[in-house]
Design a protein around this motif. Sequence first.
Motif, PDB file in Angstrom:
ATOM      1  N   LEU A  31       0.861  -1.172  -0.098  1.00 30.66           N
ATOM      2  CA  LEU A  31       0.163  -0.213  -0.107  1.00 30.66           C
ATOM      3  C   LEU A  31       0.789   1.128  -0.189  1.00 30.66           C
ATOM      4  O   LEU A  31       0.507   2.329  -0.776  1.00 30.66           O
ATOM      5  CB  LEU A  31      -0.911   0.054   1.177  1.00 30.66           C
ATOM      6  N   LYS A  32       1.824   1.271   0.745  1.00 33.18           N
ATOM      7  CA  LYS A  32       3.003   2.277   1.039  1.00 33.18           C
ATOM      8  C   LYS A  32       3.396   2.667  -0.429  1.00 33.18           C
ATOM      9  O   LYS A  32       3.397   3.954  -1.116  1.00 33.18           O
ATOM     10  CB  LYS A  32       3.777   2.264   2.021  1.00 33.18           C
ATOM     11  N   ASN A  33       3.904   1.516  -1.245  1.00 29.69           N
ATOM     12  CA  ASN A  33       4.667   1.662  -2.588  1.00 29.69           C
ATOM     13  C   ASN A  33       3.467   2.155  -3.316  1.00 29.69           C
ATOM     14  O   ASN A  33       3.916   2.932  -4.247  1.00 29.69           O
ATOM     15  CB  ASN A  33       5.027   0.493  -3.038  1.00 29.69           C
ATOM     16  N   ILE A  40       0.734  10.099  -3.985  1.00 29.09           N
ATOM     17  CA  ILE A  40      -0.128  10.755  -2.743  1.00 29.09           C
ATOM     18  C   ILE A  40       0.427  10.303  -1.351  1.00 29.09           C
ATOM     19  O   ILE A  40      -0.325  10.685  -0.499  1.00 29.09           O
ATOM     20  CB  ILE A  40      -1.698  10.054  -2.984  1.00 29.09           C
ATOM     21  N   SER A  41       1.529   9.830  -1.135  1.00 23.17           N
ATOM     22  CA  SER A  41       2.068   9.433  -0.022  1.00 23.17           C
ATOM     23  C   SER A  41       2.118  10.564   0.944  1.00 23.17           C
ATOM     24  O   SER A  41       2.089  10.207   2.331  1.00 23.17           O
ATOM     25  CB  SER A  41       3.202   8.935   0.017  1.00 23.17           C
ATOM     26  N   ASP A  42       2.531  11.574   0.516  1.00 18.23           N
ATOM     27  CA  ASP A  42       2.458  12.807   1.634  1.00 18.23           C
ATOM     28  C   ASP A  42       1.028  13.139   2.360  1.00 18.23           C
ATOM     29  O   ASP A  42       0.935  13.955   3.308  1.00 18.23           O
ATOM     30  CB  ASP A  42       3.025  14.119   0.861  1.00 18.23           C
ATOM     31  N   ALA A  43      -0.050  12.643   1.724  1.00 19.11           N
ATOM     32  CA  ALA A  43      -1.449  12.670   2.109  1.00 19.11           C
ATOM     33  C   ALA A  43      -1.752  11.491   2.837  1.00 19.11           C
ATOM     34  O   ALA A  43      -3.295  11.304   3.298  1.00 19.11           O
ATOM     35  CB  ALA A  43      -2.337  13.271   1.026  1.00 19.11           C
ATOM     36  N   VAL A  44      -1.000  10.373   3.004  1.00 17.04           N
ATOM     37  CA  VAL A  44      -1.395   9.057   3.448  1.00 17.04           C
ATOM     38  C   VAL A  44      -0.759   9.052   4.724  1.00 17.04           C
ATOM     39  O   VAL A  44       0.512   8.948   4.611  1.00 17.04           O
ATOM     40  CB  VAL A  44      -1.308   8.083   2.548  1.00 17.04           C
TER      41      VAL A  44
END
Length: 162
Positions: A31-33, A40-44
């Motif tokens: 999921l992180k990948n 969108i990783s900065d918002a998760v």
Amino acid sequence: FTLVKSFKLVKDQIKNSKLIFVGEGPQKENLKNTCEKLGISDAVTFTGWLTNFNYYLRDSLIGYNVSKFEPFGCNGLEYALSGVIPLLGIKNGNAEILNNKRIICNPEDYKEIAKLMIELIKLEEEEKKSLVKALKEKSLNYTQEKQVVLFKKKYEELIDAI
């Protein structure tokens, strides 16, 4: 991964949106990948396992629960009682209890999920309050006897499908 793909569409339209994953699971790194690949990783946020996630509920608008393996989990009711709008899969027992088309989606259709999320986020404040109030009232009227009736109905549907 459906939720992550849905959230990407939400984030494209509503820039300040945030997604929080509470809990642990074997797909966490994947999921992180995926979040990284979609930009969108900065918002998760991934919180890991929590014994009390009321801190996150307090500031949340939507709680997502479309488990394929827990059709009668209480997450949807807990969200509603906490003032969070639950987004539920069509086969979720809570969907039958709360019975509101604004919060029920096909858990396999990431575009439908995103559309519903965007609609809920864009509701006028009074409309949000009204929806939350109605869902709370339905949750408060929930009883174990009603759950037994729903279980029976679901099992009969499964048997009929065989």
